[in-house]
Design a protein around this motif. Structure first.
Motif, PDB file in Angstrom:
ATOM      1  N   ILE A 260       0.852  -1.185   0.000  1.00  0.00           N
ATOM      2  CA  ILE A 260       0.000   0.000   0.000  1.00  0.00           C
ATOM      3  C   ILE A 260       0.895   1.244   0.000  1.00  0.00           C
ATOM      4  O   ILE A 260       1.844   1.327   0.780  1.00  0.00           O
ATOM      5  CB  ILE A 260      -0.899   0.013   1.256  1.00  0.00           C
ATOM      6  N   PRO A 261       0.626   2.231  -0.867  1.00  0.00           N
ATOM      7  CA  PRO A 261       1.398   3.474  -0.816  1.00  0.00           C
ATOM      8  C   PRO A 261       1.191   4.189   0.519  1.00  0.00           C
ATOM      9  O   PRO A 261       0.130   4.074   1.136  1.00  0.00           O
ATOM     10  CB  PRO A 261       0.838   4.308  -1.967  1.00  0.00           C
ATOM     11  N   PHE A 262       2.189   4.929   0.958  1.00  0.00           N
ATOM     12  CA  PHE A 262       2.129   5.582   2.264  1.00  0.00           C
ATOM     13  C   PHE A 262       0.951   6.552   2.352  1.00  0.00           C
ATOM     14  O   PHE A 262       0.356   6.714   3.411  1.00  0.00           O
ATOM     15  CB  PHE A 262       3.437   6.321   2.560  1.00  0.00           C
ATOM     16  N   GLY A 263       0.600   7.180   1.255  1.00  0.00           N
ATOM     17  CA  GLY A 263      -0.516   8.132   1.260  1.00  0.00           C
ATOM     18  C   GLY A 263      -1.869   7.478   1.517  1.00  0.00           C
ATOM     19  O   GLY A 263      -2.819   8.140   1.915  1.00  0.00           O
ATOM     20  N   GLU A 264      -1.973   6.165   1.301  1.00  0.00           N
ATOM     21  CA  GLU A 264      -3.231   5.456   1.502  1.00  0.00           C
ATOM     22  C   GLU A 264      -3.285   4.688   2.821  1.00  0.00           C
ATOM     23  O   GLU A 264      -4.269   4.011   3.107  1.00  0.00           O
ATOM     24  CB  GLU A 264      -3.465   4.485   0.343  1.00  0.00           C
ATOM     25  N   VAL A 265      -2.235   4.776   3.634  1.00  0.00           N
ATOM     26  CA  VAL A 265      -2.187   4.063   4.907  1.00  0.00           C
ATOM     27  C   VAL A 265      -3.019   4.818   5.932  1.00  0.00           C
ATOM     28  O   VAL A 265      -2.888   6.033   6.086  1.00  0.00           O
ATOM     29  CB  VAL A 265      -0.730   3.918   5.393  1.00  0.00           C
ATOM     30  N   LYS A 266      -3.870   4.088   6.641  1.00  0.00           N
ATOM     31  CA  LYS A 266      -4.671   4.700   7.707  1.00  0.00           C
ATOM     32  C   LYS A 266      -3.802   4.866   8.948  1.00  0.00           C
ATOM     33  O   LYS A 266      -2.791   4.185   9.118  1.00  0.00           O
ATOM     34  CB  LYS A 266      -5.883   3.818   8.007  1.00  0.00           C
ATOM     35  N   LEU A 267      -4.192   5.764   9.808  1.00  0.00           N
ATOM     36  CA  LEU A 267      -3.395   6.093  10.983  1.00  0.00           C
ATOM     37  C   LEU A 267      -3.141   4.877  11.870  1.00  0.00           C
ATOM     38  O   LEU A 267      -2.043   4.704  12.395  1.00  0.00           O
ATOM     39  CB  LEU A 267      -4.087   7.200  11.783  1.00  0.00           C
ATOM     40  N   GLY A 268      -4.115   4.003  12.021  1.00  0.00           N
ATOM     41  CA  GLY A 268      -3.941   2.807  12.849  1.00  0.00           C
ATOM     42  C   GLY A 268      -3.039   1.758  12.221  1.00  0.00           C
ATOM     43  O   GLY A 268      -2.550   0.861  12.898  1.00  0.00           O
ATOM     44  N   GLU A 269      -2.801   1.846  10.907  1.00  0.00           N
ATOM     45  CA  GLU A 269      -1.983   0.854  10.209  1.00  0.00           C
ATOM     46  C   GLU A 269      -0.539   1.294  10.009  1.00  0.00           C
ATOM     47  O   GLU A 269       0.246   0.562   9.397  1.00  0.00           O
ATOM     48  CB  GLU A 269      -2.602   0.559   8.838  1.00  0.00           C
ATOM     49  N   VAL A 270      -0.171   2.469  10.479  1.00  0.00           N
ATOM     50  CA  VAL A 270       1.176   2.995  10.250  1.00  0.00           C
ATOM     51  C   VAL A 270       2.230   2.084  10.879  1.00  0.00           C
ATOM     52  O   VAL A 270       3.266   1.808  10.281  1.00  0.00           O
ATOM     53  CB  VAL A 270       1.302   4.444  10.781  1.00  0.00           C
ATOM     54  N   GLY A 271       1.976   1.573  12.086  1.00  0.00           N
ATOM     55  CA  GLY A 271       2.937   0.697  12.758  1.00  0.00           C
ATOM     56  C   GLY A 271       3.202  -0.574  11.974  1.00  0.00           C
ATOM     57  O   GLY A 271       4.354  -0.980  11.785  1.00  0.00           O
ATOM     58  N   SER A 272       2.155  -1.220  11.485  1.00  0.00           N
ATOM     59  CA  SER A 272       2.353  -2.451  10.721  1.00  0.00           C
ATOM     60  C   SER A 272       2.974  -2.151   9.363  1.00  0.00           C
ATOM     61  O   SER A 272       3.770  -2.938   8.852  1.00  0.00           O
ATOM     62  CB  SER A 272       1.029  -3.196  10.546  1.00  0.00           C
ATOM     63  N   TRP A 273       2.631  -0.991   8.770  1.00  0.00           N
ATOM     64  CA  TRP A 273       3.222  -0.619   7.488  1.00  0.00           C
ATOM     65  C   TRP A 273       4.724  -0.398   7.635  1.00  0.00           C
ATOM     66  O   TRP A 273       5.508  -0.851   6.806  1.00  0.00           O
ATOM     67  CB  TRP A 273       2.546   0.640   6.960  1.00  0.00           C
ATOM     68  N   LEU A 274       5.139   0.293   8.701  1.00  0.00           N
ATOM     69  CA  LEU A 274       6.570   0.504   8.952  1.00  0.00           C
ATOM     70  C   LEU A 274       7.270  -0.802   9.302  1.00  0.00           C
ATOM     71  O   LEU A 274       8.434  -0.992   8.976  1.00  0.00           O
ATOM     72  CB  LEU A 274       6.763   1.523  10.079  1.00  0.00           C
ATOM     73  N   GLY A 275       6.549  -1.725   9.962  1.00  0.00           N
ATOM     74  CA  GLY A 275       7.133  -3.018  10.313  1.00  0.00           C
ATOM     75  C   GLY A 275       7.457  -3.877   9.095  1.00  0.00           C
ATOM     76  O   GLY A 275       8.338  -4.730   9.135  1.00  0.00           O
ATOM     77  N   ARG A 276       6.756  -3.651   7.991  1.00  0.00           N
ATOM     78  CA  ARG A 276       7.036  -4.404   6.769  1.00  0.00           C
ATOM     79  C   ARG A 276       8.264  -3.885   6.039  1.00  0.00           C
ATOM     80  O   ARG A 276       8.772  -4.525   5.130  1.00  0.00           O
ATOM     81  CB  ARG A 276       5.820  -4.371   5.843  1.00  0.00           C
ATOM     82  N   ARG A 277       8.746  -2.714   6.409  1.00  0.00           N
ATOM     83  CA  ARG A 277       9.969  -2.169   5.823  1.00  0.00           C
ATOM     84  C   ARG A 277      11.154  -2.749   6.573  1.00  0.00           C
ATOM     85  O   ARG A 277      11.188  -2.767   7.792  1.00  0.00           O
ATOM     86  CB  ARG A 277      10.004  -0.642   5.936  1.00  0.00           C
ATOM     87  N   SER A 278      12.146  -3.207   5.846  1.00  0.00           N
ATOM     88  CA  SER A 278      13.309  -3.790   6.511  1.00  0.00           C
ATOM     89  C   SER A 278      14.589  -3.255   5.893  1.00  0.00           C
ATOM     90  O   SER A 278      14.614  -2.826   4.740  1.00  0.00           O
ATOM     91  CB  SER A 278      13.280  -5.317   6.409  1.00  0.00           C
ATOM     92  N   ILE A 279      15.652  -3.315   6.651  1.00  0.00           N
ATOM     93  CA  ILE A 279      16.968  -2.903   6.171  1.00  0.00           C
ATOM     94  C   ILE A 279      17.452  -3.888   5.100  1.00  0.00           C
ATOM     95  O   ILE A 279      18.187  -3.517   4.199  1.00  0.00           O
ATOM     96  CB  ILE A 279      17.978  -2.851   7.344  1.00  0.00           C
ATOM     97  N   GLY A 280      17.002  -5.131   5.164  1.00  0.00           N
ATOM     98  CA  GLY A 280      17.431  -6.142   4.193  1.00  0.00           C
ATOM     99  C   GLY A 280      16.986  -5.830   2.778  1.00  0.00           C
ATOM    100  O   GLY A 280      17.609  -6.264   1.810  1.00  0.00           O
ATOM    101  N   GLY A 281      15.924  -5.064   2.605  1.00  0.00           N
ATOM    102  CA  GLY A 281      15.450  -4.707   1.278  1.00  0.00           C
ATOM    103  C   GLY A 281      16.139  -3.489   0.692  1.00  0.00           C
ATOM    104  O   GLY A 281      15.953  -3.168  -0.481  1.00  0.00           O
ATOM    105  N   LEU A 282      16.973  -2.812   1.478  1.00  0.00           N
ATOM    106  CA  LEU A 282      17.634  -1.602   1.012  1.00  0.00           C
ATOM    107  C   LEU A 282      18.605  -1.855  -0.143  1.00  0.00           C
ATOM    108  O   LEU A 282      18.587  -1.108  -1.125  1.00  0.00           O
ATOM    109  CB  LEU A 282      18.341  -0.907   2.177  1.00  0.00           C
TER     110      LEU A 282
END
Length: 106
Positions: free
Chosen positions: A29-51
């Motif tokens: 989901i693009p960051f602009g479409e993330v709801k306020l309650g889902e921000v934590g889980s959205w950030l949790g899906r980001r990892s340093i391994g994908g950099l």
């Protein structure tokens, strides 16, 4: 995924020829479409391994746009020169700041 291997999500029968500038995984989901309650889980899906993969894709997108066309202009060479000047200025800033011209008041 090891060094020099295709991503696990890549299927040549579905995707055709491999493009290193394309992400073959499931789009998030693009960051602009993330709801306020889902921000934590959205950030949790980001990892340093994908950099490293993201940087590699960005490099290949730049290559395809500026360096690999048949009639390439001067833009990529100017971008590299400005990038090199900026990089060396940043790494030498601590030495350069001592050579400033100061106005001493009596």
């Amino acid at each position: 995924m090891g060094f020099g291997e295709y991503p696990a999500e890549y299927n040549p029968k579905v995707h055709g020829p491999f493009d290193p500038a394309r992400f073959y995984g499931k789009p998030d989901i693009p960051f602009g479409e993330v709801k306020l309650g889902e921000v934590g889980s959205w950030l949790g899906r980001r990892s340093i391994g994908g950099l490293p993969s993201a940087l590699s894709r960005a490099f290949w997108r730049w290559q395809h746009k500026y360096m690999l066309p048949k009639k390439t202009g001067i833009a990529p060479f100017c971008q590299l020169a400005i990038g090199a000047v900026t990089f060396f200025y940043v790494i030498n800033y601590s030495k350069l700041k001592h050579h400033r011209n100061h106005k001493y008041h009596w």
